[in-house]
Design an enzyme around this catalytic site. Structure first.
Site, mmCIF file in Angstrom:
data_model
loop_
_atom_site.group_PDB
_atom_site.id
_atom_site.type_symbol
_atom_site.label_atom_id
_atom_site.label_comp_id
_atom_site.label_asym_id
_atom_site.label_seq_id
_atom_site.Cartn_x
_atom_site.Cartn_y
_atom_site.Cartn_z
ATOM 1 N NE ARG A 147 -3.634 -2.072 2.828
ATOM 2 C CZ ARG A 147 -3.412 -3.205 3.507
ATOM 3 N NH1 ARG A 147 -2.241 -3.401 4.097
ATOM 4 N NH2 ARG A 147 -4.352 -4.119 3.602
ATOM 5 C CE LYS A 171 -6.635 -0.459 4.488
ATOM 6 N NZ LYS A 171 -7.947 -0.678 3.836
ATOM 7 C CG HIS A 243 -4.650 0.658 -4.158
ATOM 8 N ND1 HIS A 243 -4.002 0.570 -2.945
ATOM 9 C CD2 HIS A 243 -5.680 -0.233 -4.094
ATOM 10 C CE1 HIS A 243 -4.620 -0.310 -2.172
ATOM 11 N NE2 HIS A 243 -5.624 -0.823 -2.843
ATOM 12 N NE ARG A 246 -2.955 -3.434 -1.412
ATOM 13 C CZ ARG A 246 -2.547 -4.233 -0.417
ATOM 14 N NH1 ARG A 246 -1.260 -4.482 -0.280
ATOM 15 N NH2 ARG A 246 -3.410 -4.770 0.412
ATOM 16 C CG HIS A 269 -6.433 -8.416 1.321
ATOM 17 N ND1 HIS A 269 -6.675 -8.840 0.035
ATOM 18 C CD2 HIS A 269 -6.147 -7.088 1.224
ATOM 19 C CE1 HIS A 269 -6.544 -7.830 -0.800
ATOM 20 N NE2 HIS A 269 -6.233 -6.765 -0.106
ATOM 21 C CE1 TYR A 278 -6.271 -7.335 -7.253
ATOM 22 C CE2 TYR A 278 -6.543 -8.270 -5.069
ATOM 23 C CZ TYR A 278 -6.236 -7.204 -5.886
ATOM 24 O OH TYR A 278 -5.915 -5.999 -5.325
#
Length: 300
Positions: A147, A171, A243, A246, A269, A278
Site C-alpha cells: 500500500r 492496516k 494502488h 498493488r 488482507h 482478483y
C-alpha cells in the site's frame, strides 16, 4: 451533548479499540461531523435520534446522488459512533444497527500489464538522484504489492537484506513479512547506501527509507504524482494510482498460479473475501482471451 469532547474520545476509541489507520479514522470523524451538523440544523441531539431519523438521513444522501460506496461508509461510521455512545453510557440504544447497507456493484480494479509496468520503470531518470529513488520505489511497489501508506512509512530497520524480506506494518498496525525480489532489493540498497546519505536528512526522517529532495519523508500525495507522471511518460492511457501497482501485483501472481491464501498474506488482507476480487479479474481476462481467439468468434 458536548460534541467536541465526545468526538475527541470517539477518535481515541477508533484508534485504541478498533485499530483504525489514521486515514480511516479521519474519514469516520468527517462523516460524524457532517451528521452532527445535520442534526444541529434540525434541532436534535445525537442521543435522541431514532432509526427512522437515520433512515431519513441516508435517504437524503441517496437523493443527493451520493454514491452507494460513500453511503456505505457513512453507515459504518454511524454504527461505530453509536456503538461508542452506548459503551460510554451516553445513549441506551444503537439506532444505527438496523440500517441496511446499499448494494455496491463489484468494482474491478485497473490492472497494468507487465510491459506497461516495465515501461513506467524505464521512464525513471537514473542519471538523477530522485529518478533512482523513484526506480527503487516502483520496483518495491510491484515486487511486494505494498500500500502507498506502507511504502512512505517504511523504516530502515524494517529491511532485512540478508533474508531478502521486509517487515511491513499494515492496516491496524498488523505486521507481516513480505519477501523482496533480487532486483528490487538491489535498487533499494543502492538508494539507501549511495544516494540517501547525500541528502540533508531531517531529524524526524532519520529512519524513513524514502525521502524528498529536502530530506523529509515522502507524502502519499507526492507518490501519487510520481506514479501518474511515469504513466503519462510511458504513454499509458489508464486511470493510474499507486494502488494500481498493488492490484497488478496481485493479479499477476494469480495468473502465475499463486494460491489465493498466499496472495492474501502478501497483501495483508484480513479476509480472503477481499482477495477474491482478483479471481473475478482473472476470469474476466480469461473470458476475453477465449472470445478473442476461439474459432467460433473469429470474424471471417
Amino acid at each position: 451533548m458536548d460534541y467536541n469532547r465526545v468526538n475527541r474520545s470517539f477518535s481515541a476509541w477508533l484508534t485504541a479499540e478498533r485499530g483504525m489507520t489514521e486515514n480511516t479514522r479521519e474519514a469516520y470523524l468527517s462523516d460524524i461531523l457532517k451528521f452532527q451538523q445535520t442534526l444541529a440544523s434540525s434541532g436534535k441531539e445525537a442521543d435522541k435520534v431514532s432509526t427512522e431519523d437515520l433512515h431519513g438521513f441516508v435517504a437524503a444522501m441517496h437523493d443527493l446522488g451520493i454514491s452507494p460506496r460513500t453511503q456505505a461508509r457513512f453507515i459504518s461510521s454511524l454504527r461505530s459512533f453509536y456503538t461508542f455512545l452506548k459503551l460510554e453510557g451516553l445513549t441506551s440504544v444503537n439506532p444505527a444497527l438496523q440500517l441496511e447497507m446499499p448494494h455496491i456493484g463489484l468494482h474491478l480494479p485497473e490492472v497494468l500489464t507487465v510491459e506497461e509496468i516495465n515501461a513506467m520503470i524505464g521512464e525513471c531518470d537514473i542519471s538523477d538522484i530522485l529518478g533512482r529513488r523513484n526506480r527503487a520505489m516502483m520496483e518495491l511497489f510491484y515486487s511486494c504489492g505494498l500500500r502507498v501508506s506502507e511504502l512512505v512509512n517504511l523504516q530502515l530497520d524494517n529491511i532485512y537484506p540478508d533474508e531478502s524480506y521486509l517487515m511491513i506494518s499494515g492496516k491496524g498496525n498488523k505486521q507481516r513479512i513480505v519477501p523482496v525480489s533480487d532486483t528490487a532489493l538491489h535498487l533499494l540498497l543502492s538508494w539507501i547506501t549511495d544516494d540517501r546519505p547525500t541528502l540533508d536528512i531531517q531529524p524526524k526522517a532519520e529512519n524513513t527509507v524514502f525521502l524528498n529532495r529536502r530530506g523529509n519523508a515522502l507524502t502519499r500525495n507526492m507518490v501519487f504524482i510520481i506514479v501518474r507522471q511515469l504513466a503519462e511518460l510511458a504513454g499509458i492511457d489508464k486511470t493510474i494510482s499507486p494502488h494500481t501497482l498493488r492490484h497488478s501485483f496481485a493479479t499477476h501472481l494469480l495468473e502465475g498460479g499463486a494460491p489465493l491464501n498466499i496472495i492474501q498474506q502478501m497483501l495483508g488482507h484480513s479476509s480472503i473475501a477481499t482477495t477474491e476480487i482478483y479471481l473475478h479479474v482473472d476470469r474476466t481476462r480469461l473470458r476475453d482471451e477465449i472470445l478473442l481467439y476461439h474459432p467460433r468468434n473469429i470474424q471471417k
